[in-house]
Design a protein around this motif. Structure first.
Motif: not given
Length: 599
Positions: A410-415, A497-507, A453-456, A470-471
């Protein structure tokens, strides 16, 4: 005239002692002999060479005639006098000073280019072998010089890459490989027979030269050579036969391949030839990788391997070689890395490859190499096989190993496509963890760290949504799965417990980005439609700028198709986003009602 001139020179030299021959005599002899050949006086020249009185002169000066004779044989293939040329070449090899002949023959081998390389090698290998066997002093040096010269010339020839090319052998490489084996065999046998000889030092030097030749051959032509199943069964693949003979030579001279390959990379190797050790590590690495492929994938001499070696040990051993293959740009080479990896992985049970192996550099660089093949290789079959091998590799790792590899890629593929593939694998591991035994790597705090690393969005609302579609779709599907499968009350994954962070960083940034992207593309569609009539009148191509980059010139209809396709992608993302938010609302509302009911 030329014959008389040559006889005159010979008569003058006959009365001289060998040490009294002058440089001028050598030059005159060569010129007169060359004229005899040019004017077709071959039979007379043969008589002069065969005359016992001229033995000393021919021994010292005759090697100068080898070049002209060889050129006649190469250029005059229909000449009725070819039998005389061959006879003359055999006589000169028999009678002349072997040291001078050796240098003369090697110079002739170095001269040609293209298809003539194989022609002259095939012509001169037997004379060259005869000359070297007559040299008793410094034979190892002579063998090494000859093998090095021959290999340098053969490395200039293109390696055939199809069965048809192997059969036609236009450049003669396959014929040369076969002839080169026959050339080398007497010297290998000499090493074997002289193992108890008093000339131990000379024998070791000869082994050194043969070892270097074997390793050079493993790199070229065998590193890029292709091998085919039909040929494998029939035993009629000349390059496969060459590989088998080279590996046989290694064993014969006291370096069986198990001893060589299992000690490669250690500080003290199984051979103690300092000169060989000084060769570039890259060249040696290529040769070792080629040897590993020939043994493990092609099965050449694999019966020499100890049966007690574990599959994980064999994979660990081969990973460095797979890395070497995948670093190359030639498709014929990096495809061997994929095949060698498959060979190693198929021996291992799923989920059994310990995460500690990922502390070895090659266990992370190899999957990164597979990603490069998946994304950059122009051949579809190789891209698909690399994808299958990456999945197979993931399947073999234990849970912590999978977790570590996912973070790395996830950190290196850049695809975007590769990241979507990894996210789908993360979803699969979470599913296994929730349905079976709970796995700490894909639930709770460890999973939350991975989800960061995924939901942002990499650049927030400014992220290129089309480029990352795709991502983003994979991330939304993962989030939808988590919301459905994990209740807020249980919170096995730690999602709630992380829903608020996911909403701010991703949704929320995704909402903003979608609105911006759709507005931009809708404006481009409107502009394209307004300008389409003028473009049709002028019959010109038009261009549209999207995301700061100009779409290549294309007809207006095609431009509109591209723009509408982008809008469709945004609509698809938006619909999944809406469904995710709907599910979150339903789940949170349900939990709230349950809590109120309890109170």
């Amino acid at each position: 005239m030329a014959v008389e001139e040559l006889q005159s020179i010979i008569m003058r030299c006959q009365i001289l002692e060998e040490q009294d021959f002058k440089e001028e005599d050598f030059g005159l002899f060569q010129l007169a002999g060359q004229r005899c050949i040019d004017e077709g006086h071959i039979e007379q020249l043969l008589e002069i060479i065969q005359n016992e009185k001229n033995k000393v002169i021919i021994k010292n000066m005759g090697w100068n005639l080898v070049g002209p004779v060889v050129r006649c044989l190469l250029w005059n293939k229909e000449d009725e006098k070819r039998k005389y040329y061959f006879l003359m070449l055999d006589l000169l090899v028999k009678l002349c000073n072997p040291k001078e002949l050796l240098l003369g023959l090697l110079e002739l081998i170095e001269e040609p280019s293209g298809k003539q390389i194989s022609q002259i090698i095939l012509l001169l290998l037997q004379p060259l072998q005869t000359v070297i066997q007559k040299l008793h002093n410094n034979k190892a040096y002579s063998v090494g010089l000859a093998l090095s010269t021959l290999w340098s010339q053969l490395s200039l020839l293109p390696v055939p890459y199809s069965e048809e090319q192997i059969q036609t052998d236009d450049y003669g490489l396959c014929q040369c490989c076969k002839a080169l084996i026959e050339f080398t065999k007497p010297f290998v046998e000499e090493v074997i027979n002289d193992k108890e000889n008093s000339l131990e030092n000379e024998n070791e030097k000869l082994k050194d030269e043969l070892l270097k030749f074997c390793f050079k051959s493993l790199k070229c032509p065998l590193l890029t050579a292709q091998f085919f199943e039909q040929s494998k069964e029939a035993g009629n693949d000349p390059l496969r036969c060459f590989a088998s003979e080279i590996i046989g030579f290694l064993s014969a001279i006291g370096h069986p391949f198990p001893k060589i390959i299992f000690n490669h990379g250690r500080k003290k190797r199984t051979w103690d030839y300092l000169e060989f050790e000084e060769e570039e590590d890259k060249q040696l690495a290529d040769s070792m990788a080629s040897l590993a492929y020939l043994v493990f994938v092609q099965g050449i001499s694999i019966d020499q391997l100890p049966m007690v070696l574990s599959p994980s040990y064999l994979l660990q051993f081969n990973m460095a070689h797979i890395e070497v293959f995948l670093q190359r740009t030639e498709e014929s080479v990096f495809s061997k890395g994929v095949d060698l990896l498959e060979n190693g992985l198929l021996r291992i049970e799923d989920n059994s490859l310990l995460h500690q192996y990922l502390e070895i550099k090659s266990f992370l660089t190899v999957p990164q190499g597979l990603v490069k093949v998946m994304t950059l290789c122009p051949i579809e079959t190789l891209r698909k096989k690399s994808l299958a091998m990456l999945q197979l590799y993931i399947n073999k790792l234990d849970s912590q190993g999978k977790y570590t590899l996912f973070r790395c890629l996830l950190n290196t593929s850049n695809h975007s496509g590769v990241e979507a593939f990894i996210i789908q694998n993360i979803k699969n591991q979470i599913d296994v963890s929730l349905k079976r035994t709970r796995n700490k790597w894909f639930t709770g705090p460890q999973l939350i760290s991975l989800l960061d690393l995924v939901l942002f969005l990499p650049e927030g609302a400014e992220t290129d949504l089309l480029q990352n579609s795709d991502r983003i779709m994979a991330s939304l599907n993962l989030l939808r799965y988590l919301v459905i499968k994990d209740n807020e009350k249980d919170n096995q994954t730690g999602l709630w417990t992380e829903l608020a962070k996911i909403e701010n960083n991703f949704l929320k940034p995704l909402h903003t980005g979608l609105n911006m992207s759709k507005a931009h593309y809708e404006a481009e569609i409107k502009n394209s439609q307004e300008n389409s009539q003028e473009v049709q009148k002028s019959k010109d191509l038009c261009s549209v700028t999207v995301g700061g980059e100009e779409i290549p010139n294309m007809p207006p209809e095609m431009q509109l198709k591209v723009l509408h396709s982008a809008l469709f992608t945004f609509d698809l993302i938006e619909s999944v986003l809406a469904r995710v938010e709907e599910l979150i609302e339903i789940k949170t509302k349900s939990t709230t009602e349950e809590n109120i009911g309890i109170k």
